[in-house]
Every structure is written in C-alpha cells, then in structure tokens.
Design a protein around this motif. Structure first.
Motif, PDB file in Angstrom:
ATOM      1  N   LYS A 146       0.828  -1.208   0.000  1.00  0.00           N
ATOM      2  CA  LYS A 146       0.000   0.000   0.000  1.00  0.00           C
ATOM      3  C   LYS A 146       0.863   1.260   0.000  1.00  0.00           C
ATOM      4  N   ARG A 147       1.936   1.261   0.789  1.00  0.00           N
ATOM      5  CA  ARG A 147       2.807   2.438   0.874  1.00  0.00           C
ATOM      6  C   ARG A 147       3.647   2.644  -0.385  1.00  0.00           C
ATOM      7  N   GLN A 148       4.014   1.560  -1.058  1.00  0.00           N
ATOM      8  CA  GLN A 148       4.909   1.661  -2.199  1.00  0.00           C
ATOM      9  C   GLN A 148       4.177   1.879  -3.525  1.00  0.00           C
ATOM     10  N   CYS A 149       2.909   1.576  -3.579  1.00  0.00           N
ATOM     11  CA  CYS A 149       2.171   1.738  -4.830  1.00  0.00           C
ATOM     12  C   CYS A 149       1.687   3.170  -4.962  1.00  0.00           C
ATOM     13  N   PRO A 150       1.660   3.654  -6.191  1.00  0.00           N
ATOM     14  CA  PRO A 150       1.199   5.025  -6.401  1.00  0.00           C
ATOM     15  C   PRO A 150      -0.276   5.161  -6.034  1.00  0.00           C
ATOM     16  N   ASP A 151      -0.643   6.343  -5.584  1.00  0.00           N
ATOM     17  CA  ASP A 151      -2.027   6.611  -5.199  1.00  0.00           C
ATOM     18  C   ASP A 151      -2.823   6.899  -6.467  1.00  0.00           C
ATOM     19  N   GLN A 152      -3.310   5.833  -7.077  1.00  0.00           N
ATOM     20  CA  GLN A 152      -4.061   5.980  -8.327  1.00  0.00           C
ATOM     21  C   GLN A 152      -5.244   5.036  -8.336  1.00  0.00           C
ATOM     22  N   ARG A 153      -6.209   5.344  -9.128  1.00  0.00           N
ATOM     23  CA  ARG A 153      -7.384   4.480  -9.285  1.00  0.00           C
ATOM     24  C   ARG A 153      -7.132   3.569 -10.476  1.00  0.00           C
ATOM     25  N   ILE A 154      -7.323   2.270 -10.270  1.00  0.00           N
ATOM     26  CA  ILE A 154      -7.111   1.287 -11.331  1.00  0.00           C
ATOM     27  C   ILE A 154      -8.468   0.682 -11.653  1.00  0.00           C
ATOM     28  N   GLY A 155      -8.835   0.733 -12.915  1.00  0.00           N
ATOM     29  CA  GLY A 155     -10.184   0.353 -13.323  1.00  0.00           C
ATOM     30  C   GLY A 155     -10.471  -1.127 -13.475  1.00  0.00           C
ATOM     31  N   ALA A 156      -9.446  -1.943 -13.644  1.00  0.00           N
ATOM     32  CA  ALA A 156      -9.689  -3.366 -13.903  1.00  0.00           C
ATOM     33  C   ALA A 156      -8.981  -4.238 -12.866  1.00  0.00           C
ATOM     34  N   GLN A 157      -9.699  -5.238 -12.398  1.00  0.00           N
ATOM     35  CA  GLN A 157      -9.138  -6.151 -11.402  1.00  0.00           C
ATOM     36  C   GLN A 157      -7.921  -6.885 -11.963  1.00  0.00           C
ATOM     37  N   GLU A 158      -7.938  -7.194 -13.255  1.00  0.00           N
ATOM     38  CA  GLU A 158      -6.816  -7.888 -13.876  1.00  0.00           C
ATOM     39  C   GLU A 158      -5.549  -7.035 -13.805  1.00  0.00           C
ATOM     40  N   ARG A 159      -5.701  -5.724 -13.981  1.00  0.00           N
ATOM     41  CA  ARG A 159      -4.555  -4.809 -13.919  1.00  0.00           C
ATOM     42  C   ARG A 159      -3.990  -4.756 -12.500  1.00  0.00           C
ATOM     43  N   VAL A 160      -4.868  -4.760 -11.506  1.00  0.00           N
ATOM     44  CA  VAL A 160      -4.426  -4.770 -10.104  1.00  0.00           C
ATOM     45  C   VAL A 160      -3.628  -6.037  -9.837  1.00  0.00           C
ATOM     46  N   ALA A 161      -4.132  -7.175 -10.305  1.00  0.00           N
ATOM     47  CA  ALA A 161      -3.446  -8.453 -10.104  1.00  0.00           C
ATOM     48  C   ALA A 161      -2.078  -8.436 -10.780  1.00  0.00           C
ATOM     49  N   GLU A 162      -2.013  -7.869 -11.975  1.00  0.00           N
ATOM     50  CA  GLU A 162      -0.744  -7.795 -12.711  1.00  0.00           C
ATOM     51  C   GLU A 162       0.267  -6.914 -11.972  1.00  0.00           C
ATOM     52  N   LEU A 163      -0.179  -5.758 -11.510  1.00  0.00           N
ATOM     53  CA  LEU A 163       0.716  -4.852 -10.775  1.00  0.00           C
ATOM     54  C   LEU A 163       1.201  -5.487  -9.471  1.00  0.00           C
ATOM     55  N   ALA A 164       0.298  -6.141  -8.757  1.00  0.00           N
ATOM     56  CA  ALA A 164       0.675  -6.788  -7.495  1.00  0.00           C
ATOM     57  C   ALA A 164       1.653  -7.931  -7.742  1.00  0.00           C
ATOM     58  N   GLU A 165       1.444  -8.674  -8.805  1.00  0.00           N
ATOM     59  CA  GLU A 165       2.345  -9.788  -9.137  1.00  0.00           C
ATOM     60  C   GLU A 165       3.746  -9.262  -9.472  1.00  0.00           C
ATOM     61  N   ASN A 166       3.811  -8.197 -10.258  1.00  0.00           N
ATOM     62  CA  ASN A 166       5.105  -7.597 -10.591  1.00  0.00           C
ATOM     63  C   ASN A 166       5.809  -7.068  -9.343  1.00  0.00           C
ATOM     64  N   TRP A 167       5.046  -6.421  -8.464  1.00  0.00           N
ATOM     65  CA  TRP A 167       5.597  -5.899  -7.219  1.00  0.00           C
ATOM     66  C   TRP A 167       6.154  -7.044  -6.360  1.00  0.00           C
ATOM     67  N   ALA A 168       5.382  -8.120  -6.229  1.00  0.00           N
ATOM     68  CA  ALA A 168       5.795  -9.264  -5.414  1.00  0.00           C
ATOM     69  C   ALA A 168       7.047  -9.923  -5.993  1.00  0.00           C
TER      70      ALA A 168
END
Length: 64
Positions: A10-32
């Motif tokens: 939560k602290r490391q991700c930019p404060d932005q609104r993401i419209g698709a759940q798939e995009r959130v999953a992709e960003l979280a996977e890359n971060w992990a």
C-alpha cells in the motif's frame, strides 16, 4: 506475514485508481516478484521467549 506485506504494498504503490481487477493483479504480481528477487524479509522483534511470557495463555505448560 501477510499484513506487513500488504502494508508495504500500500505504501509503495502510487495513489491511483485502477479500473480493472486484472490490472491490479498484474501490478501486485510484478511488485511481489521484484520484492522476492530482492529477498526482502521481515525482521521479527518478537522472540519466542517473549511470546511465552506475554502470551502465556496460548502456550500450555507441559509437565513431564
């Protein structure tokens, strides 16, 4: 371990609104993956001996 990791995410991700759940999953996977490659760990400050004192009701006394 999950709660501290979610806090870091939560602290490391930019404060932005993401419209698709798939995009959130992709960003979280890359971060992990990046975090795992760095072998980032948790420095536990709460030792077993401390836990046995502070949480003695959770640690039954074994009588021999």
């Amino acid at each position: 371990m999950a709660e501290p990791e979610l806090s870091v995410l939560k602290r490391q991700c930019p404060d932005q609104r993401i419209g698709a759940q798939e995009r959130v999953a992709e960003l979280a996977e890359n971060w992990a993956e990046t975090r795992n490659n760095r072998q980032t760990g948790i420095d536990w400050q709460f030792r077993t001996a401390d836990a046995r004192i502070r949480l003695k009701y959770l640690y039954p006394k074994i009588e021999e």
